[in-house]
Design a protein around this motif. Structure first.
Motif, short mmCIF file in Angstrom:
data_model
loop_
_atom_site.label_atom_id
_atom_site.label_comp_id
_atom_site.label_asym_id
_atom_site.label_seq_id
_atom_site.Cartn_x
_atom_site.Cartn_y
_atom_site.Cartn_z
N GLU A 236 -10.92 -2.66 1.03
CA GLU A 236 -9.65 -1.45 0.35
C GLU A 236 -9.26 -2.94 -0.56
O GLU A 236 -8.92 -4.19 -0.64
CB GLU A 236 -8.46 -1.73 0.99
CG GLU A 236 -8.76 0.19 2.51
CD GLU A 236 -8.16 0.34 3.25
OE1 GLU A 236 -7.03 0.95 2.15
OE2 GLU A 236 -7.87 0.24 4.14
N THR B 82 -4.92 -1.48 7.64
CA THR B 82 -4.84 -1.70 6.13
C THR B 82 -4.88 -2.93 5.52
O THR B 82 -6.22 -3.45 4.36
CB THR B 82 -3.99 -0.50 5.29
OG1 THR B 82 -3.92 1.14 6.22
CG2 THR B 82 -3.88 -0.55 3.69
N ARG C 186 0.84 -1.15 0.14
CA ARG C 186 -0.19 0.51 0.39
C ARG C 186 1.33 1.55 0.02
O ARG C 186 1.64 1.21 1.11
CB ARG C 186 -1.20 -0.10 1.23
CG ARG C 186 -1.92 1.21 1.53
CD ARG C 186 -2.31 1.87 0.29
NE ARG C 186 -3.43 1.40 -0.26
CZ ARG C 186 -4.68 0.75 -0.19
NH1 ARG C 186 -5.25 1.48 0.78
NH2 ARG C 186 -5.32 -0.40 -1.17
N PRO D 233 -5.59 -3.93 -3.02
CA PRO D 233 -3.87 -3.27 -2.04
C PRO D 233 -3.26 -2.88 -3.85
O PRO D 233 -3.76 -2.68 -4.95
CB PRO D 233 -3.09 -5.16 -2.41
CG PRO D 233 -4.19 -5.73 -2.63
CD PRO D 233 -6.13 -5.18 -2.68
N ASP D 234 -1.93 -1.79 -3.00
CA ASP D 234 -1.40 -1.14 -4.87
C ASP D 234 -0.83 -2.55 -5.76
O ASP D 234 -0.31 -2.42 -6.69
CB ASP D 234 -0.83 -0.27 -4.58
CG ASP D 234 -2.02 0.61 -3.97
OD1 ASP D 234 -2.40 1.39 -4.51
OD2 ASP D 234 -1.53 2.00 -2.81
N ILE E 251 -8.32 -4.88 3.76
CA ILE E 251 -7.74 -5.15 3.02
C ILE E 251 -8.27 -7.20 2.09
O ILE E 251 -8.59 -7.55 1.71
CB ILE E 251 -6.27 -5.99 1.73
CG1 ILE E 251 -5.63 -4.30 1.79
CG2 ILE E 251 -6.17 -6.64 0.90
CD1 ILE E 251 -4.38 -4.21 1.43
#
Length: 286
Positions: free
Chosen positions: A54, A45, A12, A56-57, A49
């Motif tokens: 959310e 975070t 992230r 993840p990048d 996820i």
């Protein structure tokens, strides 16, 4: 145990800042895993996820063979706050969640199942009270009852007891330990409380400090179950385990460097550690 959750290289980033990266770990079916680390390393975070709240990048989370693409009632979340609807009673809050899970259930069936879930957490007497009429600990019990009533495949907890007083927190920790063991629930919890992690977890994931945090170490909890708050500190091996985790948080978490890691460390194969158990002192001769 069969692997149920596989976290594969997630990261992230916020602009130029990398909160965490190259995070790999697994959770076996029926296992209780706690994630411990300092503020700012991205623990919440990671839980978001896992919950599908959310994205993840980098990397992916595979649950039961399928990549997470969003929230699911198969993954129930207990937040730091109780997150109850204030206009509904305790039973109504649980019954509403059940009606979302079981669209074909009648209102009466949902209500009966909700009251049974509240009974299991000791709230039969408070089933018809609204959240404003409940203490903080009772509200969290309703949240626990609501999550477990859904019969999820995984329970996710984000420091659910952190805002409670010590006595209430200890009571709920024992309650969760009992309920998760009874239902053989797969569970993942974030906590700052070392004793809470030792009480509940089969394995404790230790994160290095952010930014650029990683899973630095995995501690295997060999203390036998069932465990209770009252007897935990008397168990052989407790002090060695606690000292090991505290030493990481105080010293080694700051020194960990993924660019020059300790021997044997790699992000895909973080070493599992079982702290040495000191032999009890010999009994004095009479």
């Amino acid at each position: 145990m069969t692997t149920y959750v596989s976290v594969e290289g997630i990261a992230r980033r916020y602009g130029p800042t990398t909160i965490f990266e190259d995070v790999w770990f697994g959770v076996a079916r029926g296992e209780f895993v706690c994630l411990v680390g300092h503020s700012g390393c991205g623990k919440t975070t990671i839980l978001n996820i896992l919950a599908g709240l959310e994205t993840p990048d980098e990397g992916a989370v595979i649950v039961d063979g399928t990549e997470i693409s969003g929230p699911s009632l198969d993954r129930a979340v207990i937040f730091q706050g109780h997150a109850l609807m204030p206009w509904m009673t305790a039973a109504g809050n649980v019954a509403f969640a059940l009606s979302c899970r079981h669209r074909d259930w009648s209102r009466g069936k949902c209500d009966a199942a909700a009251r049974e879930a509240l009974r299991r957490v000791g709230l039969t007497h408070a089933a018809d009270r609204k959240p404003a009429e409940l203490s903080g600990g009772m509200k969290q019990r309703v949240g626990i009852a609501r999550a477990l009533a859904l019969n999820p495949k995984m329970l996710l907890m984000d420091e659910p007891f952190s805002a409670l007083d010590a006595l209430t927190r200890g009571s709920l920790q024992d309650e969760v330990a009992r309920l998760v063991t009874e239902t053989q629930q797969t569970a993942f919890m974030i906590t700052h409380d070392v004793d809470e992690a030792i009480l509940l977890a089969d394995r404790i994931l230790l994160m290095s400090n952010g930014p650029g945090a990683r899973i630095a170490e995995v501690v295997v909890n060999t203390l036998p179950k069932p465990r209770t708050r009252a007897t935990l500190h008397h168990m052989p091996g407790y002090h060695a385990l606690r000292d090991h985790v505290l030493d990481f948080l105080i010293t080694r978490s700051k020194a960990f460097d993924a660019k020059a890691p300790p021997p044997g460390w790699s992000p895909r194969g973080v070493p599992e550690v079982t702290p040495a158990v000191a032999e009890p002192p010999p009994l004095a001769a009479e």
